[in-house]
Design a protein around this motif. Sequence first.
Motif, PDB file in Angstrom:
ATOM      1  N   ILE A   1       9.709  -6.770   0.689  1.00 52.70           N
ATOM      2  CA  ILE A   1       8.462  -6.142   1.122  1.00 52.70           C
ATOM      3  C   ILE A   1       7.261  -7.041   0.851  1.00 52.70           C
ATOM      4  CG2 ILE A   1       6.919  -4.152   0.768  1.00 52.70           C
ATOM      5  CD1 ILE A   1       9.400  -2.482   0.147  1.00 52.70           C
ATOM      6  N   LYS A   2       7.353  -7.843  -0.178  1.00 50.64           N
ATOM      7  CA  LYS A   2       6.233  -8.714  -0.562  1.00 50.64           C
ATOM      8  C   LYS A   2       5.814  -9.628   0.589  1.00 50.64           C
ATOM      9  CE  LYS A   2       4.828 -12.076  -4.080  1.00 50.64           C
ATOM     10  NZ  LYS A   2       5.263 -12.876  -5.258  1.00 50.64           N
ATOM     11  N   ARG A   3       6.759  -9.960   1.464  1.00 50.37           N
ATOM     12  CA  ARG A   3       6.496 -10.909   2.553  1.00 50.37           C
ATOM     13  C   ARG A   3       5.417 -10.431   3.516  1.00 50.37           C
ATOM     14  NH1 ARG A   3       8.563 -11.905   7.781  1.00 50.37           N
ATOM     15  NH2 ARG A   3       9.996 -10.133   7.694  1.00 50.37           N
ATOM     16  N   ILE A   4       5.293  -9.114   3.725  1.00 45.00           N
ATOM     17  CA  ILE A   4       4.335  -8.646   4.734  1.00 45.00           C
ATOM     18  C   ILE A   4       2.917  -8.530   4.183  1.00 45.00           C
ATOM     19  CG2 ILE A   4       6.149  -7.423   5.959  1.00 45.00           C
ATOM     20  CD1 ILE A   4       4.888  -4.789   5.011  1.00 45.00           C
ATOM     21  N   GLY A   5       2.762  -8.605   2.874  1.00 45.96           N
ATOM     22  CA  GLY A   5       1.428  -8.574   2.282  1.00 45.96           C
ATOM     23  C   GLY A   5       0.853  -7.174   2.137  1.00 45.96           C
ATOM     24  N   ARG A   6      -0.146  -7.050   1.285  1.00 47.92           N
ATOM     25  CA  ARG A   6      -0.755  -5.755   0.993  1.00 47.92           C
ATOM     26  C   ARG A   6      -1.355  -5.101   2.222  1.00 47.92           C
ATOM     27  NH1 ARG A   6      -6.326  -3.844   1.626  1.00 47.92           N
ATOM     28  NH2 ARG A   6      -6.431  -1.923   0.371  1.00 47.92           N
ATOM     29  N   ASN A   7      -2.077  -5.851   3.040  1.00 43.18           N
ATOM     30  CA  ASN A   7      -2.809  -5.247   4.150  1.00 43.18           C
ATOM     31  C   ASN A   7      -1.886  -4.581   5.167  1.00 43.18           C
ATOM     32  OD1 ASN A   7      -5.144  -6.153   2.952  1.00 43.18           O
ATOM     33  ND2 ASN A   7      -5.348  -7.959   4.272  1.00 43.18           N
ATOM     34  N   ARG A   8      -0.834  -5.266   5.569  1.00 42.81           N
ATOM     35  CA  ARG A   8       0.086  -4.687   6.553  1.00 42.81           C
ATOM     36  C   ARG A   8       0.822  -3.491   5.960  1.00 42.81           C
ATOM     37  NH1 ARG A   8       3.936  -8.899   9.448  1.00 42.81           N
ATOM     38  NH2 ARG A   8       1.986 -10.071   9.176  1.00 42.81           N
ATOM     39  N   PHE A   9       1.161  -3.607   4.680  1.00 44.08           N
ATOM     40  CA  PHE A   9       1.884  -2.515   4.024  1.00 44.08           C
ATOM     41  C   PHE A   9       1.010  -1.267   3.919  1.00 44.08           C
ATOM     42  CE2 PHE A   9       3.398  -0.224   0.207  1.00 44.08           C
ATOM     43  CZ  PHE A   9       4.700   0.010   0.596  1.00 44.08           C
ATOM     44  N   VAL A  10      -0.229  -1.437   3.475  1.00 45.56           N
ATOM     45  CA  VAL A  10      -1.129  -0.286   3.346  1.00 45.56           C
ATOM     46  C   VAL A  10      -1.457   0.290   4.724  1.00 45.56           C
ATOM     47  CG1 VAL A  10      -3.427   0.460   2.590  1.00 45.56           C
ATOM     48  CG2 VAL A  10      -2.061  -1.040   1.128  1.00 45.56           C
ATOM     49  N   ARG A  11      -1.538  -0.575   5.745  1.00 41.65           N
ATOM     50  CA  ARG A  11      -1.690  -0.083   7.121  1.00 41.65           C
ATOM     51  C   ARG A  11      -0.582   0.902   7.452  1.00 41.65           C
ATOM     52  NH1 ARG A  11       0.656  -3.777  11.777  1.00 41.65           N
ATOM     53  NH2 ARG A  11       2.457  -3.046  10.592  1.00 41.65           N
ATOM     54  N   ASN A  12       0.657   0.533   7.128  1.00 39.67           N
ATOM     55  CA  ASN A  12       1.801   1.406   7.394  1.00 39.67           C
ATOM     56  C   ASN A  12       1.696   2.713   6.619  1.00 39.67           C
ATOM     57  OD1 ASN A  12       2.809  -0.752   8.883  1.00 39.67           O
ATOM     58  ND2 ASN A  12       4.194  -1.441   7.271  1.00 39.67           N
ATOM     59  N   VAL A  13       1.278   2.610   5.361  1.00 35.91           N
ATOM     60  CA  VAL A  13       1.138   3.793   4.513  1.00 35.91           C
ATOM     61  C   VAL A  13       0.100   4.751   5.113  1.00 35.91           C
ATOM     62  CG1 VAL A  13       0.399   4.617   2.243  1.00 35.91           C
ATOM     63  CG2 VAL A  13       1.869   2.594   2.418  1.00 35.91           C
TER      64      VAL A  13
END
Length: 345
Positions: A294-306
Motif C-alpha cells: 500500500i505504501k507505493r501509492i502514497g498518502r494522497n491517493r490512499f486518502v482519496r480512496n478513503v
Amino acid sequence: MKSGLELKERLVAQALSEGFVSCRLCRPWDVPHVPTQLQTYLEKGYHGQMTWMAERVHWRGDPAKLWPEARSVVMLAESYAPEHDPTEVLNHPDLGAISVYAQNKDYHDVVKKRLKRLARWLISEAGGEVKVFVDTAPVPEKALGHASGLGWQGKHTNLVSREWGNWAFLGSVFTTLDIPVDVAEIDHCGSCRACLNACPTNAFPAPYQLDARRCISYLTIEHKGPVDAELRPLMGNRIYGCDDCLAACPWNKFAVLASDMRYAARDDLAAPSLAKLAKLDDAEFRNKFSGSPIKRIGRNRFVRNVLYAIGNSGLTELRVTAQALCDDQDPVVADAARWAVSQLS
C-alpha cells in the motif's frame, strides 16, 4: 549426472518444500498468442494510465526475447488464500475493504526470496544460469502459468487451478537448463459467470477481457487523479484493490490456506476504520504502511480512496471527517473530500 526427469522431480519436491503450492514447467516460446492478445488490449485502451504496459512490448509479448538463452521456465504458485471471508467487510460502511494480498507484508519481497532460494538450489544441483521474476518485469506470468499446466486463465483473466483455486501469487525461474516440461492446462470455467457477475463496476466487456479503466483494483491503485464521478459510487468501501471476482470463483472450494504468516491479515488492516485512515498525514501513512504494498501509492491517493468510501457510506457522522479535508493541500484529496461531503449532505 542426473537425468532430466529426475532433476524435474527433485525440483518440484524442492519447490513444494519451500512453500509453493504448485510447480510446473514450460518453454519460453510456448505462448505464441500473447503478442496479438496484448496488442489488441493496448489498442482498445483497456490499460488506462498503465503506460508501462505499452513499453517493452516485444519482451512483454514474447518471453523468449526477454532472455534468448533460456530454455525452460519454472512456473510457481504461492497461495495467499485467506481464512476469513474477504467480502464480509463490504457489509460495514464505516470500515475500509483492503484486498487480501495487501493486508500484511509486500508479497514481492516474500516470493522473490523464496524464488532465489529455489534458483540457488537448482544451480547447485545441475548448474546452468537462472533469472527469477515476480511481477516486476515484462513477463506474461498468467499465460506462462497456463502453458505450464499450473492453471488456466479464467473469465476474470486471473489464473485458476483445480488444485488451489485462484488465490495465488505467481513467480517464475527462467533457466538455460533444458528440463522436461508439462502439458498446458485446459479451461474448466464452463458456462460459469460467477466472477463476471460479481464485478461491481462491470469491468469485463466480455469473458476473458478486462477493461482496467473500470476495475476497482486499477482505480484505487494505478489511477492517478480524480476517479470519474460515475464510478465513485460503485467503489463502495473498497479503498485498496478489490477481491470480488476472485472471491466468487467456485474453484476456491479447493483453496489451500496461505502457509506463510506474513500473508495473514494484520489486525489493523483486516477491516480498518475509515475515520482513522482519513486523518493520516504523510509521515503517519508511511509509518503505518512500512513494508506494505500500500505504501507505493502514497498518502494522497490512499486518502482519496478513503474519502470516496466515506462518501459512499451513507453515515452522516462521517461528514465532519470529510469536511476537515476539503481544503487539503492535495487538490485530488480536496476534491474527494468535497464530493464525500456532498454525498452525505
